[in-house]
Enzyme design. Structure first.
Site, mmCIF file in Angstrom:
data_model
loop_
_atom_site.group_PDB
_atom_site.id
_atom_site.type_symbol
_atom_site.label_atom_id
_atom_site.label_comp_id
_atom_site.label_asym_id
_atom_site.label_seq_id
_atom_site.Cartn_x
_atom_site.Cartn_y
_atom_site.Cartn_z
ATOM 1 C CG ASN A 166 36.980 78.280 95.543
ATOM 2 O OD1 ASN A 166 37.812 78.173 96.452
ATOM 3 N ND2 ASN A 166 37.079 79.219 94.607
ATOM 4 C CD GLU A 174 36.985 81.197 97.571
ATOM 5 O OE1 GLU A 174 37.070 82.103 96.717
ATOM 6 O OE2 GLU A 174 35.894 80.647 97.875
ATOM 7 C CG ASP A 207 30.966 86.776 90.346
ATOM 8 O OD1 ASP A 207 31.268 86.749 91.552
ATOM 9 O OD2 ASP A 207 31.682 87.295 89.476
#
Length: 522
Positions: free
Chosen positions: A223, A226, A294
């Site tokens: 993302n 990150e 997830d």
């Protein structure tokens, strides 16, 4: 199966181009492969405590929560596995948990979800548990219990043995890294090497600051936060060039295709070589973002494993994420939900405001609006000769919702209700006039005497009729109220009636030829 990004992906820019591009990749049905996807990574138990708050503690200025119910769910890599299963795929999980009751509870959750697994028990390291306390739709506290130290050599050895045993029979590998110690350097390097030897794609959900540990993977999905941590570059969510620059550094260093999730700005795929693909987000009403990452990794990986193109897999991941955030907690997204959403968008009929549409088209658009968090209102009538009372009704109805659907009696229906000589205007003409009014978003003609069946199909959030009706007598009120919607009556404009207008416009019969007397019904 391809190990890289599709070479024919076009470079796109602009919201309109992205939206069009998003739909064009949804022409194929969501039909996941039955071959297993192998998930390796950090698993945890998500515990939800739901309750009510009615007072502040006398001991400290904190709310006192009265517990009502609890729910257990899979988290981290385990949640990715559960999402793959719920999306219609087959998943096998390799992970470490503690030799404790929480590890057993997580195993029970996985078994109930149809997941096969190798859970290595680590006596000196407890199972990670994240407990969320929620009141109504809002979390008020999250409590984490974890030990993020690296797995012991014995645990690492058992994890690698399980991976080596399973990888030959899997379609794709997902490395779900939550930086909790399961994915050691050795586990990452060996798993990627085994996968490359067998031509199996590897998709990484990263948490490390140093992405070089993932070198050789097929896809890395960071993302924005990150990506910023890994590169040290600022990456504003709506800055395409900044995303391309930072993700390009990662792609060059790792030889992986970098899929960047950008929240409301959508997704971007930056390959080591070739054009970049930017894709818009699938707009939704956000309820809870827990576990959405997830869901994205699961849908994207399962799409690639099922021989969808990279762009198609991105589009499906986008759909699944939109569904996930519209649900509370760590929610599963079902294969049927993804296919229904895909068909809605792929088959969406682009209609202008006020268009005359079929009931089926109205239903599709109503469902899309619901996903977008828009409220839908409904009113109905014959609307034979438009008058100020009609305009007032439509304005009042429109003011109470985001989109207004108007149910219009067909010509045959009007004749049955009003008698011969009615309607004065055909249903097509009435629909054209009504559709031209600003409050009306869609017009749907129904042939029955009442709109009950149409209301049952649409289940609007708001049902509006004139104040000459009692709410309990309004057709469809029970359907709307049962679904949690509202039924309201609109104020009437005195003296306005189509029946009076029609009567006033027609000469009365007389005995003397040539003499006509106009009679107006009281």
């Amino acid at each position: 199966m391809k190990n890289g990004a599709d070479a024919a992906i076009p470079t796109e820019s602009g919201a309109a181009d992205r939206a069009a591009s998003f739909r064009q990749y949804l022409t194929r049905r969501w039909a996941p492969t039955a071959e297993p996807v192998l998930i390796v990574g950090d698993s945890m138990l998500d515990l939800y405590v739901f309750g009510t708050v009615e007072r502040i503690s006398p001991e400290a200025p904190v709310p006192v929560m009265r517990q009502q119910e609890t729910r257990e769910a899979a988290g981290g890599a385990a949640n990715a596995a559960v999402n793959i299963a719920s999306l219609g795929g087959s998943a096998h999980l390799v992970s470490c948990v503690g030799a404790d009751a929480d590890g057993e509870r997580l195993a029970t959750v996985l078994t109930a979800a149809g997941i096969t697994f190798d859970l290595v028990r680590s006596p000196g390291k407890p199972t990670t548990v994240k407990t969320r306390f929620a009141v109504g739709q809002h979390q008020i506290l999250r409590l984490d219990r974890e030990d993020a130290s690296m797995a012991t050599p014995d645990c690492e050895r058992q994890v690698l043995a399980a991976i080596e045993q399973r990888i030959g029979n899997c379609r794709l590998v997902v490395l779900s890294d939550y930086d909790k110690g399961v994915l050691t350097d050795r586990v990452l390097q060996q798993t990627i090497a085994w996968a490359r030897e067998r031509g199996v794609p590897v998709v990484v959900d990263p948490k490390r600051r140093d992405f070089s540990a993932y070198r050789g993977a097929t896809y890395i999905k960071p993302n924005l936060a990150e990506l910023e941590r890994a590169t040290g570059l600022p990456v504003p969510s709506h800055d395409d060039r900044a995303v391309e620059r930072a993700a390009g550094l990662v792609a060059s260093a790792t030889t992986a295709n970098v899929l960047v999730t950008r929240s409301e700005a959508g997704m971007s795929l930056v390959p080591p070589e070739g054009p970049v693909l930017h894709m818009s987000t699938h707009a939704q009403q956000v309820f809870d973002v827990t576990g959405a990452g997830d869901t994205v990794i699961a849908a994207f990986a399962l799409g690639i494993a099922s021989d969808h193109s990279t762009a198609e897999a991105m589009a499906f991941a986008n759909l699944a994420a939109g569904i996930a955030v519209s649900k509370p907690g760590t929610a599963m997204v079902l294969a049927d939900e993804v296919e229904a959403e895909r068909s809605l968008l792929a088959d969406e009929e682009v209609v202008s405001r006020g268009a005359l549409v079929s009931a089926e088209t109205a239903m599709r658009l109503r469902r899309i609006w619901k996903r977008q968090g828009l409220s839908v209102g409904f009113t109905n009538g014959c609307f034979d000769l438009l008058h100020p009372g009609h305009v007032s009704l439509l304005r009042q109805a429109s003011a109470g919702c985001d989109r207004l659907i108007l149910g219009l009696n067909s010509d045959a229906s009007v004749r049955r209700l009003k008698g011969d000589g009615r309607p004065v205007q055909t249903e097509a003409n009435r629909a054209a006039v009504l559709g031209a009014l600003e409050p009306v978003n869609l017009v749907v003609i129904f042939d029955e005497d009442t709109p009950a069946a149409l209301i049952e199909q649409l289940v609007p959030d708001l049902l509006v009729k004139g104040a000459d009706y009692r709410i309990e007598d309004i057709v469809g009120a029970d359907t709307v109220l049962k679904a949690g919607g509202r039924v309201v009556t609109a104020e009437l404009v005195p003296g306005q009636s189509t029946t009076k207008l029609v009567a006033a416009s027609r000469p009365a019969k007389t005995d003397a030829p040539g003499k006509a007397e106009v009679k107006v019904n009281a």
